[in-house]
Design a protein around this motif. Structure first.
Motif, short mmCIF file in Angstrom:
data_model
loop_
_atom_site.label_atom_id
_atom_site.label_comp_id
_atom_site.label_asym_id
_atom_site.label_seq_id
_atom_site.Cartn_x
_atom_site.Cartn_y
_atom_site.Cartn_z
N ALA A 21 0.83 -1.20 0.00
CA ALA A 21 0.00 0.00 0.00
C ALA A 21 0.87 1.25 0.00
CB ALA A 21 -0.93 -0.01 1.20
N ALA A 22 1.93 1.25 0.80
CA ALA A 22 2.83 2.40 0.85
C ALA A 22 3.57 2.56 -0.47
CB ALA A 22 3.82 2.24 2.01
N ALA A 23 3.93 1.45 -1.08
CA ALA A 23 4.64 1.51 -2.37
C ALA A 23 3.75 2.10 -3.44
CB ALA A 23 5.10 0.11 -2.77
N VAL A 24 2.48 1.71 -3.47
CA VAL A 24 1.54 2.26 -4.46
C VAL A 24 1.40 3.76 -4.26
CG1 VAL A 24 -0.86 2.27 -5.22
CG2 VAL A 24 0.31 0.09 -4.83
N GLU A 25 1.33 4.20 -3.01
CA GLU A 25 1.23 5.63 -2.73
C GLU A 25 2.45 6.38 -3.29
OE1 GLU A 25 0.83 6.02 1.45
OE2 GLU A 25 -1.24 5.28 1.53
N LEU A 26 3.64 5.84 -3.08
CA LEU A 26 4.85 6.47 -3.59
C LEU A 26 4.87 6.48 -5.12
CD1 LEU A 26 7.80 5.28 -1.29
CD2 LEU A 26 7.16 7.64 -1.82
N LEU A 27 4.47 5.39 -5.71
CA LEU A 27 4.45 5.29 -7.17
C LEU A 27 3.44 6.28 -7.76
CD1 LEU A 27 4.66 1.41 -7.41
CD2 LEU A 27 6.32 3.00 -8.40
N GLY A 34 10.74 7.38 -8.56
CA GLY A 34 10.69 7.93 -7.22
C GLY A 34 10.60 6.89 -6.12
N LEU A 35 10.47 5.63 -6.51
CA LEU A 35 10.39 4.57 -5.50
C LEU A 35 11.76 3.97 -5.25
CD1 LEU A 35 8.73 2.60 -3.73
CD2 LEU A 35 8.55 1.11 -5.74
N THR A 36 12.23 4.13 -4.04
CA THR A 36 13.46 3.46 -3.60
C THR A 36 13.15 2.74 -2.30
OG1 THR A 36 14.27 5.33 -2.26
CG2 THR A 36 14.86 5.31 -4.61
N MET A 37 13.96 1.77 -2.00
CA MET A 37 13.75 1.03 -0.76
C MET A 37 13.94 1.94 0.45
SD MET A 37 12.82 -1.91 -1.82
CE MET A 37 13.02 -3.17 -0.53
N ARG A 38 14.85 2.89 0.35
CA ARG A 38 15.07 3.82 1.47
C ARG A 38 13.83 4.68 1.69
NH1 ARG A 38 16.12 8.93 1.78
NH2 ARG A 38 16.50 9.13 -0.46
#
Length: 216
Positions: A21-27, A34-38
């Protein structure tokens, strides 16, 4: 295809669904670049070590995020009269809408689509065609034709949306019109004009389904 890991009593206070869910928000906010593991770990208020307990790398996250958005596509109910066209149209339109809500998804379509949400919807599509009477090899060809039509449209529209710059659009239009002799049909049809893309997509979809119906 990797099963979720259970952290146990002393494990990290994260789970795969929250990470995705957090990854989709960042994407949605910054795109694939703009998506990095950090950044993902920071958004989750967790350390990178904690994050890697659940996902191996960024590729894992992208695969999960891509499948997640396909879960937004509602599975149509089977019509009592066996109207396969309405079932397929509802699924395909929902599929396209989901991808356009998340335009970064178009950039990831070269990845294997093996997540449960994608497979469930592909199964629905192929099952609807089979119930309508389509058999192999037309069944597989029809499934791919419809899926690729959605994907191709999503890639085209997402790319054009990212270039939503009036000056660029005007320059592109001038480039085309000044070469009218070379591209007469494109100029006459308004190839680069703004148009009702939903109507254009529906028309193309009807052509595809008419061709499939002729094979049944």
């Amino acid at each position: 295809m990797r099963p979720p890991r259970s952290p146990g009593r002393s494990g990290p206070p994260l789970h795969r669904e929250r990470i995705v869910a957090a990854a989709v928000e960042l994407l949605d906010q910054d795109g694939v670049g703009g998506l990095t593991m950090r950044r993902l770990a920071e958004r989750l208020d967790a350390g990178s070590t904690t994050l890697y307990w659940h996902v191996t790398n960024k590729d894992d996250v992208l695969d999960l995020a891509l499948d997640q958005i396909f879960g937004e596509v509602q599975l149509p109910e089977q019509t009592p009269d066996g109207n396969w066209q309405s079932e397929v149209e509802a699924l395909v339109l929902g599929w396209l809408a989901a991808m356009l809500r998340h335009p970064w998804s178009a950039a990831l379509l070269g990845r294997p689509l093996l997540g449960p949400n994608v497979l469930t919807r592909t199964e629905f599509l192929q099952s609807a065609l089979r119930r309508a009477g389509l058999v192999e090899p037309d069944l597989t060809a029809g499934t791919h034709a419809l899926a690729n039509y959605v994907i191709g449209t999503a890639v085209t529209l997402s790319t054009w949306q990212r270039l939503d710059d009036p000056e660029f659009r005007q320059a592109a239009q001038r480039h085309l019109t000044t070469q009218r002799d070379r591209y007469p049909t494109l100029v006459a049809s308004g190839h680069l004009d703004d148009r009702d893309w939903a109507d254009t997509f529906r028309r193309g979809l009807k052509y595809l389904m008419a061709g499939l119906a002729a094979r049944m």
